[in-house]
Design an enzyme around this catalytic site. Structure first.
Site, PDB file in Angstrom:
ATOM      1  N   GLY A 149       0.814  -1.210   0.000  1.00  0.00           N
ATOM      2  CA  GLY A 149       0.000   0.000   0.000  1.00  0.00           C
ATOM      3  C   GLY A 149       0.845   1.256   0.000  1.00  0.00           C
ATOM      4  O   GLY A 149       0.484   2.269  -0.619  1.00  0.00           O
ATOM      5  N   ASP A 150       1.992   1.207   0.672  1.00  0.00           N
ATOM      6  CA  ASP A 150       2.882   2.361   0.718  1.00  0.00           C
ATOM      7  C   ASP A 150       3.391   2.735  -0.671  1.00  0.00           C
ATOM      8  O   ASP A 150       3.403   3.911  -1.045  1.00  0.00           O
ATOM      9  CB  ASP A 150       4.077   2.069   1.632  1.00  0.00           C
ATOM     10  N   HIS A 151       3.849   1.743  -1.422  1.00  0.00           N
ATOM     11  CA  HIS A 151       4.416   2.060  -2.726  1.00  0.00           C
ATOM     12  C   HIS A 151       3.351   2.496  -3.726  1.00  0.00           C
ATOM     13  O   HIS A 151       3.614   3.314  -4.615  1.00  0.00           O
ATOM     14  CB  HIS A 151       5.218   0.862  -3.253  1.00  0.00           C
TER      15      HIS A 151
END
Length: 398
Positions: A168-170
């Site tokens: 989700g971060d990337h």
């Protein structure tokens, strides 16, 4: 390089913010990573692994090519140094909670007074408004769980499972890069910067947008199905005789049905009354998958691959990370970049998923050591040698 001349100040930790800045750096921007004393938490990502492993590829992925400085904003001198650095920047990116930034006078309204051209990017778990805007969030909480990704990914009747690190971060990093570039384009026309914000929650909603669009329109949504009971029995995973998995994705609802049976060595299934129509195949999905499972279990993977390619069907092997690393198509697609290892060599690292033929970054500098460039950067923004020593002596810089 495409973004040469763009100066980015990163006051962020973990993955989403540093990942966005790394992409900007790969595309030519100058990125200065500002860390608090003790450093970005991701520097310790491999602190507990076996001693024979050296380096931190997870940290390198999101921090290669940056210059690194340490400032303690809890001290007035450190806070002032960061504000002064922001005066020289085109982009200021942070994932520090907005309330803390406002208390320190490092929020957008404060910094834009001295630098009205500043593009100020904020990454949060849940956005800047609403009852839960103040809550902390990681990709597994805000993106994976709360945005519904975990529920829609797990097949019906199975327990939810954890996502892999940084997923989700990337994705949020890519959204943030897009927002920053849009704001920089606007600034070229207006001369004014702006506040832009992304969140793990909103990114998760968009990632699952095709499904959530159905939920929003009709108020309901079909669950994900198990491998042996898919909506379309030829749109699932199968295993070859030598234990290798592959997935087939038909063109359209029933596209390639007859051809797929030929590939499996079971053309007789086309005439089987249980599977004669699209509706009957859906009603007898488990039985059809079982027949195809048995067929592919008798064929070696290389033969399955040859037949699928010869029939021009849409398929792919299910690869392990080791398979991906060795896949020549991965390298040919530009999915990897070389990073200097500090010892005269390089190592491969995942690249940002975009290419600019003729301007691709093929080798990137390593990630900075903690505080490696503090003195250099402070001197560049006007601090004299004596002032820099005072900052260090006061613990405001390191």
């Amino acid at each position: 390089m495409l973004l040469e001349g763009v100066k980015v100040v990163e006051f962020a930790s973990y993955i989403a913010g540093p990942g966005a800045c790394c992409i900007l750096g790969d595309w030519g921007a100058e990125v200065i990573k500002v860390e608090r004393p003790g450093g970005d938490t991701m520097r310790a990502a491999f602190a507990d692994v076996k001693s024979e492993l050296s380096g931190n590829p997870t940290f390198d992925l999101d921090n290669r090519g940056k210059r690194g400085i340490v400032l303690d904003i809890s001290k007035p001198e450190g806070r002032d140094a960061l504000a002064k650095l922001a005066q020289t920047a085109d982009v200021f990116l942070t994932n520090v909670r907005p309330a803390a930034l406002k208390r320190a006078g490092l929020d957008y309204d404060s910094l834009k007074q001295a630098n009205p051209r500043l593009v100020y990017a904020v990454i949060t778990g849940y956005g800047l408004e609403g009852p839960d805007a103040h809550k902390p969030g990681f990709d597994v909480t805000a993106f994976w769980a709360r945005a519904g990704v975990a529920n829609m990914t797990a097949p019906k009747g199975t327990d939810p499972f954890m996502l892999r690190s940084g997923m989700g971060d990337h994705t949020t990093a890519l959204a943030t890069v897009s927002a920053i570039l849009a704001a920089l384009y606007e600034r070229e026309k207006t001369g004014q910067g702006r506040l832009v914000q992304t969140s793990l929650l909103a990114t998760g909603v968009y990632v699952m947008g095709s499904d959530l669009a159905v939920q929003l329109k009709f108020g309901r949504l079909a669950s994900n199905r198990t491998r042996d009971n898919p909506i379309n029995p030829i749109a699932t995973f199968f295993k070859s005789a030598d234990g290798r998995w592959f997935v087939h994705n038909p063109r359209g609802g029933n596209g390639g049905w007859e051809t797929f049976c030929e590939v499996a060595g079971r053309p007789d299934l086309v005439q089987d009354p249980r599977f004669a129509t699209g509706r009957s195949r859906r009603e007898n999905t488990r039985e059809l998958v079982a027949e195809l499972d048995a067929a592919f279990a008798a064929l070696p993977f290389e033969e399955v691959a040859r037949r699928l390619d010869a029939a021009d069907l849409v398929w792919a092997p299910v690869q392990t990370p080791a398979d991906v690393a060795a896949d020549p198509q991965v390298a040919a697609s530009g999915a990897l970049v070389q990073v200097e290892n500090g010892e005269g060599g390089t190592f491969p690292n995942p690249a940002a998923p975009a290419r600019f033929p003729g301007a691709d970054a093929t080798v990137r500098p390593p990630s900075p050591k903690l505080g490696e460039h503090t003195r250099q950067v402070l001197a560049e923004i006007g601090y004299g040698e004596a002032e820099i020593e005072r900052l260090f002596a006061a613990g405001a810089a390191a």
